[in-house]
Write an enzyme that holds these catalytic residues in place. Sequence first.
Site, mmCIF file in Angstrom:
data_model
loop_
_atom_site.group_PDB
_atom_site.id
_atom_site.type_symbol
_atom_site.label_atom_id
_atom_site.label_comp_id
_atom_site.label_asym_id
_atom_site.label_seq_id
_atom_site.Cartn_x
_atom_site.Cartn_y
_atom_site.Cartn_z
ATOM 1 N N SER A 136 0.766 -0.864 -0.097
ATOM 2 C CA SER A 136 0.078 0.089 0.284
ATOM 3 C C SER A 136 1.022 1.211 -0.014
ATOM 4 O O SER A 136 1.588 1.210 0.758
ATOM 5 C CB SER A 136 -1.330 0.447 1.194
ATOM 6 N N LYS A 162 -1.397 -0.723 -4.346
ATOM 7 C CA LYS A 162 -2.112 0.360 -3.503
ATOM 8 C C LYS A 162 -2.012 1.013 -3.644
ATOM 9 O O LYS A 162 -1.280 1.824 -2.693
ATOM 10 C CB LYS A 162 -3.064 -0.789 -2.356
ATOM 11 N N LYS A 164 -3.146 5.152 -3.034
ATOM 12 C CA LYS A 164 -4.108 5.995 -2.019
ATOM 13 C C LYS A 164 -4.726 7.314 -2.923
ATOM 14 O O LYS A 164 -3.813 7.859 -3.700
ATOM 15 C CB LYS A 164 -3.559 6.686 -0.760
ATOM 16 N N ASP A 189 -7.422 3.377 -3.101
ATOM 17 C CA ASP A 189 -8.016 2.826 -2.085
ATOM 18 C C ASP A 189 -8.368 4.912 -1.917
ATOM 19 O O ASP A 189 -7.378 5.500 -1.637
ATOM 20 C CB ASP A 189 -6.685 2.687 -0.763
ATOM 21 N N GLU A 214 -11.233 1.026 -3.331
ATOM 22 C CA GLU A 214 -11.634 0.729 -2.051
ATOM 23 C C GLU A 214 -11.784 1.839 -1.485
ATOM 24 O O GLU A 214 -11.872 2.672 -1.377
ATOM 25 C CB GLU A 214 -9.946 0.088 -1.664
ATOM 26 N N ASP A 239 -13.927 -1.933 3.057
ATOM 27 C CA ASP A 239 -12.814 -2.052 4.047
ATOM 28 C C ASP A 239 -13.750 -1.576 5.906
ATOM 29 O O ASP A 239 -14.355 -2.256 6.173
ATOM 30 C CB ASP A 239 -11.956 -1.557 3.846
ATOM 31 N N LYS A 263 -10.099 -6.901 7.953
ATOM 32 C CA LYS A 263 -8.935 -7.016 8.875
ATOM 33 C C LYS A 263 -9.151 -7.102 9.910
ATOM 34 O O LYS A 263 -10.428 -7.555 10.878
ATOM 35 C CB LYS A 263 -9.228 -4.814 8.547
ATOM 36 N N GLY A 291 -4.089 -3.626 5.979
ATOM 37 C CA GLY A 291 -3.164 -3.986 6.985
ATOM 38 C C GLY A 291 -2.980 -2.339 7.435
ATOM 39 O O GLY A 291 -3.940 -1.906 7.132
HETATM 40 O O1 LIG Z 1 0.163 -1.501 4.654
HETATM 41 C C1 LIG Z 1 -0.546 -1.523 5.435
HETATM 42 O O2 LIG Z 1 -0.711 -1.902 6.752
HETATM 43 C C2 LIG Z 1 -1.913 -1.191 5.003
HETATM 44 C C3 LIG Z 1 -2.383 0.549 4.675
HETATM 45 C C4 LIG Z 1 -2.791 1.047 4.469
HETATM 46 O O3 LIG Z 1 -3.832 0.967 3.603
HETATM 47 C C5 LIG Z 1 -4.393 1.404 6.084
HETATM 48 C C6 LIG Z 1 -4.068 1.682 7.307
HETATM 49 C C7 LIG Z 1 -5.103 2.017 8.225
HETATM 50 C C8 LIG Z 1 -5.619 2.882 7.450
HETATM 51 C C9 LIG Z 1 -5.794 2.836 5.899
HETATM 52 O O4 LIG Z 1 -5.129 4.593 6.064
HETATM 53 C C10 LIG Z 1 -5.418 2.318 4.961
HETATM 54 C C11 LIG Z 1 -6.063 1.033 4.864
HETATM 55 O O5 LIG Z 1 -7.413 1.339 5.265
HETATM 56 O O6 LIG Z 1 -5.997 0.295 4.431
HETATM 57 MG MG LIG Z 2 -7.988 0.534 3.275
#
Ligand SMILES: O=C(O)CCC(=O)C1=CC=C[C@@H](O)[C@@H]1C(=O)O
Ligand SMILES: [Mg+2]
Length: 371
Positions: A136, A162, A164, A189, A214, A239, A263, A291
């Site tokens: 991500s 992924k 953002k 995402d 996402e 999510d 998650k 994550g």
């Molecule tokens: O690398 C990872 O742990 C995923 C990080 C990540 O994309 C996210 C972590 C926590 C909240 C969000 O910002 C985002 C998500 O939505 O998945």
């Molecule tokens: Mg997410």
Amino acid sequence: MKAEKIVLRKMRMTLKSPFQTSFGTQTVRDFILVEVHTRDFVGYGECVVSGEPLYSEETVETAWHIMEDFLVPMLFEYGELAHPDEVGRLFAPIRRNNMAKSALEGAYWDLYAKQQGIPLARALGGTKDRIEVGVSLGIEADINDLFRNVEKYLELGYRRMKIKIAPGKDVEVIRALRQRFGGIPMMADANSAYTLRDVDVLKQLDEFDLMMIEQPLAHDDIIDHAKLQRELKTPICLDESIHSYEDARKAIELGSTRIINMKVGRVGGLSEAKRIHDLCVEKGIPLWCGGMLESGIGRAHNIAVTTLPNFTLPGDTAGSSRYWQEDIIDPEVEVAADGTIAVPQAPGIGFAPVPDLLDKYTTAVNVMKRG
Ligand SMILES: O=C(O)CCC(=O)C1=CC=C[C@@H](O)[C@@H]1C(=O)O
Ligand SMILES: [Mg+2]
């Protein structure tokens, strides 16, 4: 499994680089680690909260309070547990607070697997000995930094990118990435940054053959996501909207989601995650493991759950070095050149915390004993 001692640790680890999403930028991770000590074993779990209630309503302080004042006393009072599935049932009268519940339940799953002498992956019913992972990547002010990050992780073998996105940092960013990197496996995402009024912008993303978009809309919505999905070619992946088996059932029934980002902390634990997994098998909805910028303890639990057969898409379980100069586990989580992680074969989560590093990043401890 009868807990004699439960240790709560507030942890603070500094990220190697800031991680920006549509709802904020993280430079440090504040979270909680739990240890459940029985006579023979120690089980570990990670509470994936943050210092601020920006992803969900839970924070380090809310989870600390709920564990200290409710969940841990309930576990001591309950006594002997035969199976970790009992933890979720015991906690059922407590409303929400899923990340707090999940941390303790995860420690009992680790204990259970250690007691059985099998890897957590097998205890969960996992069928894989390697898992495919993606990465991500946060929002970058300069797109060249994003290009460099994509290049880096493609070279490291990661199976999907992924990206953002947020209003004003969406269509042109994805277009530029497609122009530079061609048809690589890629998803976006949005972290709830859009509304149905943005449907025309989101429809423009359809031209880029993304694997999914996402959580484009509100964190607590499934109705508008169903309306949006009818307008989009690209699959929506939920999510933040999915906190339970029931949320997943309703979202699937409404057509709000074609893919689910699982998650474990968000849904309240591994037992609930397994129930959602089995529902998604029945409904033909693929899963991947999201994550929360976990330390190695949370990463270990994510690796194990990803071995369940319907986790068919690469998740966000990157290697320890994605976020940490040094992780608190030995060995650290490593991603092989083919973008996979070997599933540990040792009993339990398969990674051991390093005591000195645990202490180094601990900001507060509460040792709670039975009796
Ligand atoms: O690398 C990872 O742990 C995923 C990080 C990540 O994309 C996210 C972590 C926590 C909240 C969000 O910002 C985002 C998500 O939505 O998945
Ligand atoms: Mg997410």
